[in-house]
Design an enzyme around this catalytic site. Structure first.
Site, short mmCIF file in Angstrom:
data_model
loop_
_atom_site.label_atom_id
_atom_site.label_comp_id
_atom_site.label_asym_id
_atom_site.label_seq_id
_atom_site.Cartn_x
_atom_site.Cartn_y
_atom_site.Cartn_z
N ALA A 41 0.83 -1.21 0.00
CA ALA A 41 0.00 0.00 0.00
C ALA A 41 0.87 1.26 0.00
O ALA A 41 1.62 1.49 0.93
CB ALA A 41 -0.93 -0.01 1.21
N GLU A 108 -6.20 13.25 -1.06
CA GLU A 108 -6.47 12.23 -2.07
C GLU A 108 -7.90 12.37 -2.56
O GLU A 108 -8.71 13.10 -1.99
CB GLU A 108 -6.21 10.82 -1.51
CG GLU A 108 -4.73 10.52 -1.32
CD GLU A 108 -4.46 9.07 -0.98
OE1 GLU A 108 -5.40 8.26 -0.98
OE2 GLU A 108 -3.28 8.74 -0.71
N HIS A 222 -8.06 0.86 -9.89
CA HIS A 222 -7.25 2.05 -9.64
C HIS A 222 -6.95 2.71 -10.98
O HIS A 222 -6.53 2.04 -11.93
CB HIS A 222 -5.95 1.68 -8.93
CG HIS A 222 -5.27 2.85 -8.29
ND1 HIS A 222 -4.64 3.83 -9.02
CD2 HIS A 222 -5.14 3.20 -6.99
CE1 HIS A 222 -4.14 4.73 -8.19
NE2 HIS A 222 -4.44 4.37 -6.95
N ARG A 268 -12.62 7.15 -7.72
CA ARG A 268 -11.78 6.31 -8.57
C ARG A 268 -12.53 5.68 -9.73
O ARG A 268 -11.98 5.53 -10.82
CB ARG A 268 -11.14 5.20 -7.72
CG ARG A 268 -10.02 5.74 -6.85
CD ARG A 268 -9.45 4.66 -5.95
NE ARG A 268 -8.28 5.17 -5.23
CZ ARG A 268 -7.64 4.48 -4.29
NH1 ARG A 268 -8.07 3.29 -3.95
NH2 ARG A 268 -6.60 5.00 -3.68
N HIS A 325 -7.90 -3.18 -8.31
CA HIS A 325 -7.21 -2.68 -7.12
C HIS A 325 -7.82 -3.19 -5.82
O HIS A 325 -7.10 -3.67 -4.95
CB HIS A 325 -7.25 -1.15 -7.15
CG HIS A 325 -6.45 -0.49 -6.07
ND1 HIS A 325 -5.10 -0.74 -5.89
CD2 HIS A 325 -6.79 0.41 -5.11
CE1 HIS A 325 -4.65 -0.01 -4.88
NE2 HIS A 325 -5.66 0.68 -4.39
N ARG A 360 -14.75 2.09 -2.64
CA ARG A 360 -13.97 2.46 -1.46
C ARG A 360 -13.37 3.86 -1.60
O ARG A 360 -12.81 4.21 -2.63
CB ARG A 360 -12.85 1.45 -1.22
CG ARG A 360 -11.93 1.82 -0.05
CD ARG A 360 -10.88 0.77 0.20
NE ARG A 360 -9.95 0.62 -0.89
CZ ARG A 360 -8.85 1.35 -1.05
NH1 ARG A 360 -8.57 2.35 -0.21
NH2 ARG A 360 -8.04 1.11 -2.05
#
Length: 508
Positions: A41, A108, A222, A268, A325, A360
């Site tokens: 990670a 992020e 991802h 994402r 991902h 997520r």
């Protein structure tokens, strides 16, 4: 044995550490304790740390990213307990990047605040794993390079596992409580950020044991994997975009500007589909990093990855493509990690308690491992240890003539037909292809006598892929990590897609 844990990532270690002072704990992993996604990670761990931040903000961001499909109780528990877990880590000697005033907080995608803590620049997972392994109790017995073949289930209760080591010796381990912490399913796809050991084993074993699985169609891709010579070579963390990197196509167009108000920091699934669309148009996609000062020192892991693959950081353009991902779905559990099979528990990415919803939020995965690993450990401390009398195992290979495809063929089929964008036709094509090999045998006892360990992995991959495809066929809408171009809109009240040996008769 009191508690047996299958897996070696952060969720497994966190659970083991909470139990080890008063329970006998064994941890089994098919490779080494370093072969897991936690150790890879890059991005960081999200937690409310700044004085101006509040758990309600992290809660809202998690729900927004998850398309409000989340289990709200799980989300609230995650964000409230998460801050405490980070403080406990720091008190125990974990060092996050920062200065004398405290840890630095990064930005992020889909976060409304700067709340991402990093360690070692872009090596957060490895640093937390190193810290946790150093604090792993000597009372935890760790068995490496031993493949768990299947769960032992008698009279509807899980009693332990069957394993086979590298020398071919089959063993039976019995435990009052068995925990699956086997990670997700990223390596079912040809483009993936996952460690190669993450092959859906826990999903397949839980299914054969009769456990319910839920929301398997929600697979997060991802957006930015390093793409060189037609292959994914590693992850380019979302933190790079958080520090200002921009996405361009080969014509120099910054295409995210017209797609989402958060542009490169959109959720994402949005960014991954946008890049996917550019690639379908024949474009190449690049991350422009020219605006990031001291990139190599800020992101040493990524810099090394780029340089080892012939990408010049001085040119400031990193070629990228989306890759599998994170799996939001998994083995259905409550907040304490209990599955629908007595004696069997799941935690981390293998489990699904609904905390991530349909997609997520960035950097919530390490937090999930810390928070729910601790909770499961504390819950199991309250459970009695029961004496299990081992029985003579009369396992018979029911399917002696099994034929399996190559791992690469399966990965290509899943990437092409059950990946970022799906349709009824594409999903039916991969389903029929899988069933040429698997048919109804997936739900029966594993015929490990006629399979090598590597073949068991492929068999598990086929089983997990089959379940994901059936769930994706059943969900005729688009939401989060599941996008159907033939059903592009979401329903007002999405329902969970629950699969088990009992329910599969109505789905398959």
């Amino acid at each position: 044995m009191d508690v047996l844990i299958v897996g070696s990532g952060l969720a497994a270690l966190q659970t083991a550490n909470r139990l080890s002072r008063s329970k006998n704990v064994m941890l089994i992993t098919k490779k080494t304790r370093y072969h897991n996604n936690s150790n890879m990670a890059q991005g960081g761990v999200a937690a409310v740390f700044a004085p101006e931040d509040h758990w309600t903000s992290h809660y809202k961001d998690t729900l927004l990213a998850g398309c409000h499909y989340n289990n709200k109780a799980a989300v609230q528990y995650l964000v409230q307990e998460g801050s405490q877990e980070i403080h406990h880590l720091i008190q125990d000697g974990m060092v996050f990047d920062g200065d004398g005033s405290g840890p630095s907080l990064g930005q992020e995608g889909a976060h409304s605040m700067r709340r991402i803590l990093h360690a070692g620049g872009d090596a957060t997972g490895a640093k937390i794993m190193q810290h946790t392994l150093q604090h792993l109790s000597d009372q935890v017995q760790v068995i490496e390079n031993e493949m768990v073949l299947d769960l032992i289930v008698e009279d509807g209760r899980c009693l332990g596992v069957i394993t086979r080591d590298e020398e071919g010796s089959v063993k039976h381990y019995y435990a009052s409580h068995t925990v699956l912490a086997t990670g997700g399913s990223g390596s079912l796809y040809s483009f993936s950020s996952n460690n190669g050991t993450i092959t859906g084993d826990g999903l397949a074993m839980a299914y054969r044991a009769g456990a319910e699985l839920v929301d398997l169609e929600f697979v997060q891709f991802h957006p930015t994997m390093l793409y060189v010579d037609g292959e994914c070579r590693g992850l380019i963390s979302e933190a790079v975009r958080g520090e200002g990197a921009l996405l361009y196509n080969s014509r120099g167009e910054r295409f995210m500007e017209d797609i989402h108000e958060q542009k490169e920091l959109a959720p994402r699934d949005v960014v991954a589909r946008a890049i996917h669309e550019q690639i379908l148009r024949g474009e190449k996609v690049y991350l422009d990093i020219t605006m990031i000062d001291c990139f190599a020192s800020r992101f040493p892991t990524i810099a090394s990855l780029c340089e080892s693959n012939g990408i010049s950081l001085e040119e400031g353009r990193i070629p990228v493509v989306p890759g599998a991902h994170f799996h939001m779905g998994g083995i259905r559990t409550n907040l304490d990690g209990e599955t629908t099979v007595p004696g069997l528990y799941a935690v981390g990415e293998a489990a699904c308690n609904g905390v991530h919803g349909a997609n997520r939020l960035a950097s919530n995965s390490l937090l999930e491992c810390l928070v729910f690993g601790k909770r499961l450990g504390e819950y199991l401390l309250t459970k009695p240890t029961t004496r299990i009398q081992p029985r003579t195992q009369n396992h018979q290979a029911a399917f002696p003539d099994i034929m399996l495809p190559s791992k690469g063929d399966l990965q290509e089929m899943m990437m092409k037909h059950a990946g970022i964008v799906r349709t009824e036709q594409s999903l039916q094509e991969v389903k029929q292809w899988i069933e040429c090999y698997l048919s109804a045998a997936a739900g029966e006892a594993l015929p490990y006598e006629v399979l090598t360990n590597e073949q068991v992995i492929v068999y598990n991959m086929m089983t997990a892929a089959w379940l994901i495809v059936i769930a994706a066929l059943e969900r005729r809408e688009s939401i989060g990590g599941h996008y159907r171009s033939d059903f592009p809109n979401r329903s007002e009240a999405p329902r969970p897609i629950v699969l088990s040996k009992e329910t599969m008769l109505s789905f398959a």
